[in-house]
Design a protein around this motif. Sequence first.
Motif, PDB file in Angstrom:
ATOM      1  N   TRP A   1     -12.442 -53.676  18.585  1.00  0.00           N
ATOM      2  CA  TRP A   1     -13.851 -53.305  18.766  1.00  0.00           C
ATOM      3  C   TRP A   1     -14.310 -52.561  17.512  1.00  0.00           C
ATOM      4  CZ3 TRP A   1     -12.724 -50.304  23.913  1.00  0.00           C
ATOM      5  CH2 TRP A   1     -12.633 -51.193  24.982  1.00  0.00           C
ATOM      6  N   HIS A   2     -15.605 -52.670  17.220  1.00  0.00           N
ATOM      7  CA  HIS A   2     -16.232 -51.871  16.149  1.00  0.00           C
ATOM      8  C   HIS A   2     -15.571 -52.108  14.792  1.00  0.00           C
ATOM      9  CE1 HIS A   2     -18.303 -49.807  19.381  1.00  0.00           C
ATOM     10  NE2 HIS A   2     -17.139 -49.479  19.916  1.00  0.00           N
ATOM     11  N   VAL A   3     -15.081 -53.302  14.546  1.00  0.00           N
ATOM     12  CA  VAL A   3     -14.397 -53.601  13.300  1.00  0.00           C
ATOM     13  C   VAL A   3     -15.417 -53.986  12.225  1.00  0.00           C
ATOM     14  CG1 VAL A   3     -14.078 -56.074  13.734  1.00  0.00           C
ATOM     15  CG2 VAL A   3     -12.419 -54.841  12.330  1.00  0.00           C
ATOM     16  N   SER A   4     -15.089 -53.730  10.983  1.00  0.00           N
ATOM     17  CA  SER A   4     -15.960 -54.109   9.863  1.00  0.00           C
ATOM     18  C   SER A   4     -15.542 -55.493   9.367  1.00  0.00           C
ATOM     19  CB  SER A   4     -15.840 -53.074   8.742  1.00  0.00           C
ATOM     20  OG  SER A   4     -16.265 -51.807   9.181  1.00  0.00           O
ATOM     21  N   GLU A   5     -16.152 -56.518   9.926  1.00  0.00           N
ATOM     22  CA  GLU A   5     -15.821 -57.900   9.569  1.00  0.00           C
ATOM     23  C   GLU A   5     -16.936 -58.579   8.788  1.00  0.00           C
ATOM     24  OE1 GLU A   5     -13.554 -60.278   9.707  1.00  0.00           O
ATOM     25  OE2 GLU A   5     -11.924 -59.077  10.494  1.00  0.00           O
ATOM     26  N   GLY A   6     -18.045 -57.881   8.576  1.00  0.00           N
ATOM     27  CA  GLY A   6     -19.160 -58.486   7.872  1.00  0.00           C
ATOM     28  C   GLY A   6     -19.940 -59.484   8.696  1.00  0.00           C
ATOM     29  N   ARG A   7     -19.674 -59.506   9.993  1.00  0.00           N
ATOM     30  CA  ARG A   7     -20.377 -60.410  10.913  1.00  0.00           C
ATOM     31  C   ARG A   7     -20.227 -59.848  12.319  1.00  0.00           C
ATOM     32  NH1 ARG A   7     -16.403 -65.320   9.568  1.00  0.00           N
ATOM     33  NH2 ARG A   7     -16.188 -64.056   7.695  1.00  0.00           N
ATOM     34  N   ASP A   8     -20.921 -60.453  13.284  1.00  0.00           N
ATOM     35  CA  ASP A   8     -20.896 -59.931  14.652  1.00  0.00           C
ATOM     36  C   ASP A   8     -19.528 -60.055  15.297  1.00  0.00           C
ATOM     37  OD1 ASP A   8     -23.557 -59.285  14.508  1.00  0.00           O
ATOM     38  OD2 ASP A   8     -24.256 -61.104  15.492  1.00  0.00           O
ATOM     39  N   ALA A   9     -18.889 -61.187  15.093  1.00  0.00           N
ATOM     40  CA  ALA A   9     -17.606 -61.419  15.765  1.00  0.00           C
ATOM     41  C   ALA A   9     -16.790 -62.463  15.017  1.00  0.00           C
ATOM     42  CB  ALA A   9     -17.835 -61.890  17.196  1.00  0.00           C
ATOM     43  N   VAL A  10     -15.484 -62.364  15.175  1.00  0.00           N
ATOM     44  CA  VAL A  10     -14.553 -63.396  14.706  1.00  0.00           C
ATOM     45  C   VAL A  10     -13.694 -63.787  15.897  1.00  0.00           C
ATOM     46  CG1 VAL A  10     -12.667 -63.991  13.156  1.00  0.00           C
ATOM     47  CG2 VAL A  10     -14.485 -62.452  12.381  1.00  0.00           C
ATOM     48  N   MET A  11     -13.714 -65.063  16.234  1.00  0.00           N
ATOM     49  CA  MET A  11     -12.897 -65.588  17.325  1.00  0.00           C
ATOM     50  C   MET A  11     -12.184 -66.840  16.832  1.00  0.00           C
ATOM     51  SD  MET A  11     -15.499 -65.279  20.575  1.00  0.00           S
ATOM     52  CE  MET A  11     -14.255 -65.912  21.704  1.00  0.00           C
ATOM     53  N   GLU A  12     -10.854 -66.804  16.858  1.00  0.00           N
ATOM     54  CA  GLU A  12     -10.079 -67.960  16.407  1.00  0.00           C
ATOM     55  C   GLU A  12      -8.795 -68.071  17.213  1.00  0.00           C
ATOM     56  OE1 GLU A  12      -9.326 -67.723  12.230  1.00  0.00           O
ATOM     57  OE2 GLU A  12     -11.453 -67.685  11.680  1.00  0.00           O
ATOM     58  N   ALA A  13      -8.456 -69.294  17.559  1.00  0.00           N
ATOM     59  CA  ALA A  13      -7.154 -69.610  18.157  1.00  0.00           C
ATOM     60  C   ALA A  13      -6.621 -70.818  17.394  1.00  0.00           C
ATOM     61  CB  ALA A  13      -7.278 -69.909  19.641  1.00  0.00           C
ATOM     62  N   THR A  14      -5.613 -70.584  16.561  1.00  0.00           N
ATOM     63  CA  THR A  14      -5.083 -71.632  15.686  1.00  0.00           C
ATOM     64  C   THR A  14      -3.673 -71.996  16.117  1.00  0.00           C
ATOM     65  OG1 THR A  14      -6.395 -70.757  13.858  1.00  0.00           O
ATOM     66  CG2 THR A  14      -4.615 -72.280  13.310  1.00  0.00           C
ATOM     67  N   PHE A  15      -3.446 -73.283  16.332  1.00  0.00           N
ATOM     68  CA  PHE A  15      -2.156 -73.790  16.820  1.00  0.00           C
ATOM     69  C   PHE A  15      -1.483 -74.591  15.708  1.00  0.00           C
ATOM     70  CE2 PHE A  15      -4.857 -72.985  20.386  1.00  0.00           C
ATOM     71  CZ  PHE A  15      -4.024 -72.518  21.391  1.00  0.00           C
TER      72      PHE A  15
END
Length: 344
Positions: free
Chosen positions: A250-264
């Motif tokens: 939460w409250h991370v500085s990612e330069g965007r609203d959210a990052v969501m990834e699931a890589t297989f």
Amino acid sequence: MNNLISTRNRVVNKKLSLGFMGIGWIGRNRMKVLLEDGHSEASVIFEPFQQNADEALKLAPKAQLLQNSVDFYEHPEVNGVVIATPSALHASQSINALLAGKAVFCQKPLGCTAKEVRQVINASKQVDKYLAVDLSYRFTEAFQAVFNTIQRGEIGEVYAVNLVFHNAYGPDKDWFYDIRQSGGGCVMDLGVHMIDMALNCLGFPYVEQVRSHLYSKGKKLVPGAEEVEDLAKVSMITAKNTAIDLDCSWHVSEGRDAVMEATFYGSEGRVAFKNIDGSFSDFKAEKYNGTQTEQIAGATDEWSGRAGLEWAQKVLDGQGFDPGSANEYLQLAEIIDRVYGRQT
């Protein structure tokens, strides 16, 4: 009973009669989708905050607003209950609804601990009523494309999974930051979705090892801490030696609203679920082979209420207790307990 023919498991009705418990933003979203589908109607609402109740009654003006929870659970016309209250209430409310003979659709987490989840599942089994949890990202077209790619063997044997869910804002309700009311921090709120995606694609294998590093404002937390984590790094190993790594915050500085990834990562390629341009609602699926990238999903997708619609249809079709999905919910809860260093 409103043209209702009822047997132990089967309900045949033009519309499913539902009770809604907790009608904040998520609760109203799920209500709207269910009602617009045309196969469900809102009979009763239980909501202590008048503003939320007023907004819900705009969607369902014929619904009865109840102040007594016993009257809500025991309402004779209701076939199913939709629960979207604070997390600490989920287990007891689900059990009360099930023991009153109602099917249940509950927001995650089903319980704050595996012990609570086990109690809810036992109630579902006891009364033979269908129980479902709103693990909503399972129902996105992007995730389904990833799942189907893996099931068809197109990337070979999966040997590693990287999971990421960073939210630049974090929850806006105080109870999320009280572990007694939430059960945990960003792992319970965000990471659970990503772990569910991984296990779902892998066929819910047994997870032999779980190691976690949890932090609050940069301070490492010890097992049993009263604080909730705002950043987590979790490593898991399955019985088939598949490595699963999770980063969430939460409250991370990612330069965007959210990052969501699931890589297989598979022996013959790679496939990934990703959010688009920092969005919380738009996703794509990509398949990789060497230097080649193929987008296999990513069109506009109205996914947010699909889990509820599937639950409602199964209730209408007479679905009772489902041991398969129940075991998945319990396995997921047991892993979350291990992340937090709790006894399962």
